[in-house]
Structure formats: C-alpha cells, structure tokens
Motif scaffolding. Structure first.
Motif, PDB file in Angstrom:
ATOM      1  N   SER A  22      89.865  69.141  53.244  1.00  0.00           N
ATOM      2  CA  SER A  22      90.765  69.963  52.430  1.00  0.00           C
ATOM      3  C   SER A  22      91.866  70.574  53.289  1.00  0.00           C
ATOM      4  CB  SER A  22      89.962  71.052  51.725  1.00  0.00           C
ATOM      5  OG  SER A  22      90.809  71.896  50.969  1.00  0.00           O
ATOM      6  N   ILE A  25      94.349  67.862  54.248  1.00  0.00           N
ATOM      7  CA  ILE A  25      95.224  67.517  53.125  1.00  0.00           C
ATOM      8  C   ILE A  25      96.295  68.586  52.960  1.00  0.00           C
ATOM      9  CG2 ILE A  25      95.357  67.215  50.624  1.00  0.00           C
ATOM     10  CD1 ILE A  25      94.084  64.843  52.044  1.00  0.00           C
ATOM     11  N   ASP A  26      95.906  69.854  53.040  1.00  0.00           N
ATOM     12  CA  ASP A  26      96.884  70.938  52.939  1.00  0.00           C
ATOM     13  C   ASP A  26      97.923  70.824  54.045  1.00  0.00           C
ATOM     14  OD1 ASP A  26      95.558  71.965  50.768  1.00  0.00           O
ATOM     15  OD2 ASP A  26      94.499  73.523  51.901  1.00  0.00           O
ATOM     16  N   CYS A  29     100.386  68.008  53.396  1.00  0.00           N
ATOM     17  CA  CYS A  29     101.276  68.372  52.290  1.00  0.00           C
ATOM     18  C   CYS A  29     102.152  69.576  52.613  1.00  0.00           C
ATOM     19  CB  CYS A  29     100.458  68.655  51.030  1.00  0.00           C
ATOM     20  SG  CYS A  29      99.627  67.202  50.361  1.00  0.00           S
ATOM     21  N   VAL A 145      94.909  65.657  44.433  1.00  0.00           N
ATOM     22  CA  VAL A 145      94.514  66.344  45.672  1.00  0.00           C
ATOM     23  C   VAL A 145      92.994  66.352  45.803  1.00  0.00           C
ATOM     24  CG1 VAL A 145      94.543  68.546  46.899  1.00  0.00           C
ATOM     25  CG2 VAL A 145      96.593  67.742  45.726  1.00  0.00           C
ATOM     26  N   ALA A 148      91.978  62.849  46.789  1.00  0.00           N
ATOM     27  CA  ALA A 148      92.307  62.560  48.184  1.00  0.00           C
ATOM     28  C   ALA A 148      91.341  63.268  49.133  1.00  0.00           C
ATOM     29  CB  ALA A 148      93.747  62.982  48.475  1.00  0.00           C
ATOM     30  N   THR A 149      90.984  64.499  48.798  1.00  0.00           N
ATOM     31  CA  THR A 149      90.067  65.270  49.650  1.00  0.00           C
ATOM     32  C   THR A 149      88.694  64.625  49.707  1.00  0.00           C
ATOM     33  OG1 THR A 149      91.247  67.326  49.127  1.00  0.00           O
ATOM     34  CG2 THR A 149      89.012  67.524  50.002  1.00  0.00           C
ATOM     35  N   GLN A 152      88.880  61.254  51.656  1.00  0.00           N
ATOM     36  CA  GLN A 152      88.963  61.429  53.104  1.00  0.00           C
ATOM     37  C   GLN A 152      87.642  61.924  53.674  1.00  0.00           C
ATOM     38  OE1 GLN A 152      91.922  60.804  55.353  1.00  0.00           O
ATOM     39  NE2 GLN A 152      89.915  60.573  56.308  1.00  0.00           N
ATOM     40  N   VAL A 182      94.642  62.817  58.502  1.00  0.00           N
ATOM     41  CA  VAL A 182      94.417  62.103  57.244  1.00  0.00           C
ATOM     42  C   VAL A 182      94.804  60.638  57.394  1.00  0.00           C
ATOM     43  CG1 VAL A 182      95.193  61.959  54.850  1.00  0.00           C
ATOM     44  CG2 VAL A 182      94.734  64.185  55.881  1.00  0.00           C
ATOM     45  N   ILE A 186      95.898  57.475  52.441  1.00  0.00           N
ATOM     46  CA  ILE A 186      95.701  58.688  51.655  1.00  0.00           C
ATOM     47  C   ILE A 186      96.951  59.560  51.716  1.00  0.00           C
ATOM     48  CG2 ILE A 186      94.390  60.843  51.511  1.00  0.00           C
ATOM     49  CD1 ILE A 186      91.906  59.314  52.227  1.00  0.00           C
ATOM     50  N   ALA A 187      97.562  59.643  52.897  1.00  0.00           N
ATOM     51  CA  ALA A 187      98.819  60.382  53.017  1.00  0.00           C
ATOM     52  C   ALA A 187      99.892  59.750  52.137  1.00  0.00           C
ATOM     53  CB  ALA A 187      99.273  60.409  54.472  1.00  0.00           C
ATOM     54  N   LEU A 190      99.394  60.763  48.535  1.00  0.00           N
ATOM     55  CA  LEU A 190      99.893  62.117  48.292  1.00  0.00           C
ATOM     56  C   LEU A 190     101.411  62.121  48.224  1.00  0.00           C
ATOM     57  CD1 LEU A 190      97.519  63.919  50.777  1.00  0.00           C
ATOM     58  CD2 LEU A 190      97.437  64.142  48.293  1.00  0.00           C
TER      59      LEU A 190
END
Length: 202
Positions: A22, A25-26, A29, A145, A148-149, A152, A182, A186-187, A190
């Motif tokens: 998580s 991912i944050d 982004c 999101v 994706a989390t 990953q 990531v 997956i990137a 996003l």
C-alpha cells in the motif's frame, strides 16, 4: 486465496506485506498521504494570478472560498459564484476529485452538441485565495488501487516463499522492508487509470 494461504499463522507477515504494498502504491502515485480524503474541511491558501481559474490541491468537497484583494480586504464568495472542476480549463470535468476552481459569476454558458464551452472571461486580479475543503482524492479507496495493492502484495509474498531476495525481515519478524519498488506492469496499470498525480499545487 490469491496469496495461496489458508491458515492464519502467517497473518502478521501478510498484513505487513499488504501495508508495504500500500505504501509503495501511494509512493508511485505521488500520494504520500494516500487516497482517502479528510473527513473534516481545513483551510489552505493559494496565490491568484489574475485569471478566471485557480489551481488547487485535490479535494472532494469545497465549503468556503475567500478572496483577499491587494488591500487585504476579504470577501467570501457565494457558492453560485464559483465552480470546482478537474481537468483543463477548456475541457473541465465537474466531478471530484476537484483540482481547480473557476469563477462563474456574470459568465455565459453555451452548449453545442454536447460540447460545453464558455464565453470570454474578464480577468480579475486576486491577491490571494483561501480555500476550505476536504482535501484528498476520494471518500473510498479506488477499486483499481485496491486491486494493484493486493496484486503487488501477492507477488511479493509468492517470491518470498521461495527466497526473500527482495526482502529484509527484522529479527522479530514483525516488519519487512522491500528493496524492490512496484512492478512495472502494476505501475502502468495505475498510470492508465490516471491515478498517478503529477504534483501538488499547494
């Protein structure tokens, strides 16, 4: 399950993997505070540039806009005198998350076959704006999101089951730090979902 784990013996490690995913991912982004919007409105200040629109940080709701002129006189705008939007000024989208405000008082709105256009706006010279809003992307974490989390985290977990080549585990096993970021696909997911923020306006 996607993590291929039926027992609960690994719950602590799995939660750490999910938390790490998580955070990653944050980070990808460009949202260090995550996607969830604040539950209460707070004030932020912006410098106007004399245009009919003003870029602001992402928010889901605006409760007050106060204009301060060059003489320090404050004027609270009526809700009917401005409109929050996202996207470009020429092609605005009037739904959250909002990233800008446009003045709408004394404006003429026209529509031609579904295309919304705007009459020429007279410039107004604002020295400063105070915007009170609930800052953040959304009231709920976007489904993409979450997907994706989990994806990953599942990959990190599966790789780690054979060899923790990308992971450092503390002696007590309570936390994990990842050398890898990531995964590229997956990137890209996003990015295609337009969830990667270019930068902050504040």
């Amino acid at each position: 399950s996607r993590l291929d784990v039926a027992a609960t013996v690994h719950d602590t490690v799995l939660n750490n993997v999910l938390e790490a995913a998580s955070r990653a991912i944050d980070g990808v982004c460009n949202r260090p505070d995550g996607f969830l919007a604040l539950t209460t409105a707070t004030e932020r200040n912006y410098r106007g540039d004399g245009e009919r629109h003003l870029g602001i940080d992402e928010c889901v709701e605006i409760t007050a806009v106060v204009e301060t002129d060059s003489d320090g006189v404050e004027t609270a705008l009526d809700a009917a005198d401005y409109e929050p939007y996202r996207g470009s000024y020429e092609f605005p989208v009037f739904s959250a998350p909002y990233t800008a405000i446009m003045r709408t008082d004394d404006d003429v709105w026209t529509s031609d076959e579904g295309y919304t256009s705007y009459a020429t706006f007279t410039k107004a010279r604002w020295a400063n704006w105070s915007v009170t809003a609930r800052w953040g992307y959304a009231d709920a974490i976007p489904a993409l999101v979450r997907e994706a989390t989990v994806a990953q985290a599942a990959r990190w977990w599966m790789r780690g089951r054979s060899a923790w080549s990308d992971v450092v585990i503390a002696a007590d096993g309570k936390w994990m730090a990842y050398r890898q970021t990531v995964d590229p696909d997956i990137a890209m997911m996003l990015d295609h979902g337009k969830l990667i923020r270019a930068g902050s306006m504040g």
